[in-house]
Design a protein around this motif. Structure first.
Motif, mmCIF file in Angstrom:
data_model
loop_
_atom_site.group_PDB
_atom_site.id
_atom_site.type_symbol
_atom_site.label_atom_id
_atom_site.label_comp_id
_atom_site.label_asym_id
_atom_site.label_seq_id
_atom_site.Cartn_x
_atom_site.Cartn_y
_atom_site.Cartn_z
ATOM 1 N N LYS A 136 0.706 -1.131 0.008
ATOM 2 C CA LYS A 136 0.079 -0.054 -0.202
ATOM 3 C C LYS A 136 0.819 1.213 -0.143
ATOM 4 C CE LYS A 136 -3.922 -2.022 2.296
ATOM 5 N NZ LYS A 136 -4.753 -2.209 3.603
ATOM 6 N N ASP A 137 2.130 1.353 0.755
ATOM 7 C CA ASP A 137 2.821 2.475 0.881
ATOM 8 C C ASP A 137 3.353 2.572 -0.522
ATOM 9 O OD1 ASP A 137 2.261 2.806 3.482
ATOM 10 O OD2 ASP A 137 4.113 2.044 4.261
ATOM 11 N N LEU A 138 3.945 1.534 -1.013
ATOM 12 C CA LEU A 138 4.578 1.470 -2.377
ATOM 13 C C LEU A 138 3.437 2.195 -3.517
ATOM 14 C CD1 LEU A 138 7.072 0.921 -3.944
ATOM 15 C CD2 LEU A 138 6.279 -1.287 -4.328
ATOM 16 N N GLU A 139 2.405 1.834 -3.275
ATOM 17 C CA GLU A 139 1.485 2.312 -4.364
ATOM 18 C C GLU A 139 1.164 3.831 -4.017
ATOM 19 O OE1 GLU A 139 -0.807 1.929 -7.473
ATOM 20 O OE2 GLU A 139 0.137 0.311 -6.771
ATOM 21 N N ALA A 140 0.940 3.996 -2.940
ATOM 22 C CA ALA A 140 0.947 5.344 -2.487
ATOM 23 C C ALA A 140 2.066 6.483 -3.107
ATOM 24 C CB ALA A 140 0.727 5.881 -0.975
ATOM 25 N N GLN A 141 3.228 5.886 -2.964
ATOM 26 C CA GLN A 141 4.420 6.685 -3.274
ATOM 27 C C GLN A 141 4.408 6.590 -4.889
ATOM 28 O OE1 GLN A 141 7.963 4.951 -1.484
ATOM 29 N NE2 GLN A 141 7.473 5.748 0.349
ATOM 30 N N LYS A 142 3.924 5.536 -5.249
ATOM 31 C CA LYS A 142 4.058 5.439 -7.052
ATOM 32 C C LYS A 142 3.134 6.634 -7.540
ATOM 33 C CE LYS A 142 3.026 2.161 -10.614
ATOM 34 N NZ LYS A 142 2.371 0.537 -10.839
ATOM 35 N N GLU A 143 1.889 6.606 -6.951
ATOM 36 C CA GLU A 143 0.999 7.635 -7.230
ATOM 37 C C GLU A 143 1.499 9.009 -6.973
ATOM 38 O OE1 GLU A 143 -2.620 7.003 -5.383
ATOM 39 O OE2 GLU A 143 -2.966 4.945 -6.365
ATOM 40 N N SER A 144 2.200 9.351 -6.088
ATOM 41 C CA SER A 144 2.730 10.432 -5.533
ATOM 42 C C SER A 144 3.797 10.801 -6.694
ATOM 43 C CB SER A 144 3.367 10.527 -4.208
ATOM 44 O OG SER A 144 3.891 11.664 -3.825
ATOM 45 N N PHE A 145 4.779 9.857 -6.878
ATOM 46 C CA PHE A 145 5.886 9.994 -7.844
ATOM 47 C C PHE A 145 5.256 10.420 -9.114
ATOM 48 C CE2 PHE A 145 8.337 8.204 -11.356
ATOM 49 C CZ PHE A 145 9.527 8.855 -11.206
ATOM 50 N N TRP A 146 4.152 9.693 -9.842
ATOM 51 C CA TRP A 146 3.651 10.104 -11.025
ATOM 52 C C TRP A 146 2.962 11.289 -11.025
ATOM 53 C CZ3 TRP A 146 5.874 8.177 -14.875
ATOM 54 C CH2 TRP A 146 6.380 6.927 -14.846
ATOM 55 N N ARG A 147 2.283 11.950 -9.893
ATOM 56 C CA ARG A 147 1.887 13.078 -9.870
ATOM 57 C C ARG A 147 2.724 14.167 -9.948
ATOM 58 N NH1 ARG A 147 -1.608 11.465 -5.941
ATOM 59 N NH2 ARG A 147 -0.219 12.080 -4.210
ATOM 60 N N LEU A 148 4.017 14.123 -8.910
ATOM 61 C CA LEU A 148 5.101 15.030 -9.135
ATOM 62 C C LEU A 148 5.789 15.114 -10.781
ATOM 63 C CD1 LEU A 148 6.842 14.365 -5.875
ATOM 64 C CD2 LEU A 148 5.675 16.589 -6.563
ATOM 65 N N ILE A 149 5.820 13.926 -11.193
ATOM 66 C CA ILE A 149 6.327 13.898 -12.625
ATOM 67 C C ILE A 149 5.536 14.782 -13.705
ATOM 68 C CG2 ILE A 149 6.737 12.316 -14.885
ATOM 69 C CD1 ILE A 149 9.005 12.437 -12.656
#
Length: 145
Positions: free
Chosen positions: A82-95
């Motif tokens: 779950k944490d990884l998925e949240a970080q992945k979403e955050s990463f793509w939002r920042l990108i």
């Protein structure tokens, strides 16, 4: 068939008081020894049974601990997913935000280049007109002088 055994009562009746006392004492010692051996046997049996139960208890405790750790690992894995998925979403939002910023900067740069070209063109035209007027003035002053 073997010879008939004499009854103990007749044997006991023929004994003297001293022999009876020794016989009874001997019988008591034999019975006491048998009782002691029986207790030792029971104690040995219970001791071996206790050791076996202790070994099983250690094995069962190890199995329970292993299963508990596996459960905890699975829970931790789910949390990490779950944490990884949240970080992945955050990463793509920042990108995405950075891409948008880059696009805005590229647009601003193109606008600035366009404005620079217009200004340069205006400046060149103005300079040409100025040079043209100065040339006419210079030519006019040479011709009329």
């Amino acid at each position: 068939m073997g010879p008939k055994k004499k009854s103990k009562a007749s044997k006991f009746a023929r004994m003297t008081e001293e022999e009876k006392a020794r016989y009874l004492q001997h019988r008591a010692a034999i019975e006491e020894e048998a009782r002691r051996r029986k207790q030792e046997l029971v104690f040995t049996f219970l001791k071996s049974k206790f050791k076996r139960e202790e070994a099983f208890a250690r094995i069962n405790l190890a199995k329970i601990n292993q299963q508990w750790r596996q459960i905890l690992r699975n829970v931790k894995i789910e949390e990490m997913k779950k944490d990884l998925e949240a970080q992945k979403e955050s990463f793509w939002r920042l990108i995405s935000k950075k891409d948008q910023t880059i696009q805005n900067l590229l647009y601003s740069l193109q606008e600035a280049e366009l404005q620079y070209r217009r200004n340069l063109h205006s400046h060149i035209c103005a300079t040409d007109r100025l040079i043209g007027k100065n040339l006419k003035y210079s030519l006019h002053s040479i011709v009329f002088s």
